[in-house]
Motif scaffolding. Structure first.
Motif, PDB file in Angstrom:
ATOM      1  N   ARG A 255       6.977 -42.835  -1.522  1.00 37.66           N
ATOM      2  CA  ARG A 255       7.447 -44.417  -1.513  1.00 37.66           C
ATOM      3  C   ARG A 255       5.953 -45.385  -1.194  1.00 37.66           C
TER       4      ARG A 255
ATOM      5  N   ALA B  27      12.732 -46.218   3.222  1.00 39.73           N
ATOM      6  CA  ALA B  27      12.032 -45.155   3.503  1.00 39.73           C
ATOM      7  C   ALA B  27      12.705 -44.578   4.817  1.00 39.73           C
TER       8      ALA B  27
ATOM      9  N   CYS C  99       7.354 -40.844   3.082  1.00 35.84           N
ATOM     10  CA  CYS C  99       6.276 -41.835   3.166  1.00 35.84           C
ATOM     11  C   CYS C  99       5.199 -41.840   1.908  1.00 35.84           C
TER      12      CYS C  99
END
Ligand code: HGY
Ligand code: MN
Ligand code: MN
Length: 413
Positions: free
Chosen positions: A316, A243, A313
């Motif tokens: 993921r 990320a 974010c």
């Protein structure tokens, strides 16, 4: 007024400061309040004493070396910069402005000059953000842009407070006394290496800075899930490093996306944990530096980075904390001080270029409380924040000559 700049003394001062370092030569590492910084400060205090200046230090370690003028109650004219250096940096960033200001005052004294407004050299504490994550601590606090309470909340990467660092360095004066009284200075001029290629490319010895770019910095901590690199299947992972890697590329894309060459963004710090080759990274910390001479464009990039952080974010399935460490406006240098410097260059026959500063400096904050401008000298190859940063003594001497004549003019303004 015939001024003789002592290039040997300048070279000796720079050589002496470069020796106070936690790095192998020619690199310099000198973090604020560390042993190398304290030895460098002691050296400079001694030089100021020998020059007959009146020296005081505040609770942060900002150092003020004053030559009282014939009208000492008038707002003084000051010049200075910083001596702290980020890891594996060069020996000229900041130090040229400190030893240059000192030599300017020494040369004026040798020439029998009599200041009307007092003249003062300032060593600003902690211009680099390395130790506490925020740049220009000393000048921010001097102009009241950082309160004593905010200063007390500052910690280094290991959690040690600024208060512990400063008091262990024997700077124990109250933080409440750091902020300057209104009207403390009538003008401020900082001599600095350009840290860019323009003067060298143009073959010019002097830059006169008309504006300073707007710096901002973010810290993003991304948290995922660690696990066994062999047994956790790819689709089950929440990998904080990946990320963070996507975010670093999004930072680059956001800067390029404005279409302006004046927008820059850098992920200068990227650390991960737990740091084992066979464990999936569960934490990634990024520190991101964003600048532009145009405030709106700079803020657009900050917004784009925040949006990318949220999107990456979410996709993921990792969480994040985002802190805006600073987001400062640009500074416009004072036209009258700029004009004074230009007139000096023309009078002593030094060609000059009116330009902007893409780096930030303590002048960015001094400009908020008094008429401020900067003098640049060339950086070889435009290199800075690297061990091979270099400016030669002739170039430094020319910058100091322009500074000395400018300070003399401003002292009688
Ligand atoms: O990062 C800067 O612009 C400064 O050199 N600290
Ligand atoms: Mn720097
Ligand atoms: Mn600097």
């Amino acid at each position: 007024m015939e001024l003789i700049i002592d290039a040997q003394a300048l070279g000796a001062d720079l050589e002496a400061l470069a020796a106070y370092s936690d790095d192998e030569p020619p690199g310099v590492t000198r973090l604020v309040y560390g042993p190398a910084d304290l030895r460098a400060r002691a050296y400079l205090r001694q030089q100021c004493d020998e020059a007959g200046l009146v020296v005081r230090e505040d609770g942060l370690g900002n150092l003020f070396a004053r030559w009282p003028g014939s009208e000492p109650d008038l707002p003084a004219v000051a010049s200075g910069s910083h001596i702290d250096a980020l890891p594996h940096a060069g020996r000229f960033d900041g130090t040229v402005g400190v030893v240059g200001a000192l030599e300017a005052l020494r040369a004026l004294r040798r020439a029998g000059f009599q200041p009307r407004r007092s003249l003062e050299m300032i060593l600003f504490t902690s211009e680099e953000p390395t130790r506490f994550g925020l740049g220009c601590l000393g000048s921010r606090a001097m102009i009241g842009a950082l309160t004593p309470d905010q200063l007390r909340q500052l910690r280094d990467g290991q959690g040690r407070s600024l208060d512990e660092w400063r008091t262990s360095a024997d700077f124990t004066a109250p933080l409440e006394a750091v902020a300057l009284a209104p009207g403390a200075y009538g003008a401020f001029v900082e001599l600095h290496i350009e840290q860019g290629p323009l003067l060298e490319v143009e073959g010019l010895p002097i830059g006169v800075v008309r504006a300073i770019a707007a710096p901002a910095a973010l810290r993003v901590v991304i948290r995922g899930q660690s696990g066994h690199a062999g047994s956790v299947l790819m689709l089950e992972r929440r990998d904080a490093l990946l990320a963070g890697a996507e975010l670093a590329l999004a930072v680059e894309a956001a800067a390029l996306g404005t279409g302006s060459r004046d927008t820059v963004a850098t992920t200068g710090i990227f650390t991960i944990g737990p740091g084992a080759v066979n464990a999936i990274p569960n934490v990634a910390t990024l520190e991101i530096d964003v600048r532009d001479i145009d405030l709106e464009r700079r803020d657009q990039v900050l917004q784009a980075i925040k949006a990318s952080t949220e999107a990456i974010c979410a996709r993921r399935h990792v969480t994040y904390d985002l802190i805006e460490l600073n987001a400062d406006p640009p500074a416009t240098c004072d036209p009258a001080v700029v004009e004074t410097i230009i007139k000096v260059c023309d009078r002593i026959g030094l060609p000059r270029l009116i330009m902007i500063s893409r780096a930030y400096h303590d002048s960015l904050f001094m400009a908020r409380i008094c008429p401020t401008a900067m003098i640049f000298i060339p950086s070889r190859g435009g290199i800075s924040h690297r061990a091979d940063e270099y400016s030669d003594l002739d170039q430094i001497g020319q910058g100091v000559a322009v500074l000395a004549h400018s300070l003399a003019a401003l002292s009688h303004a």
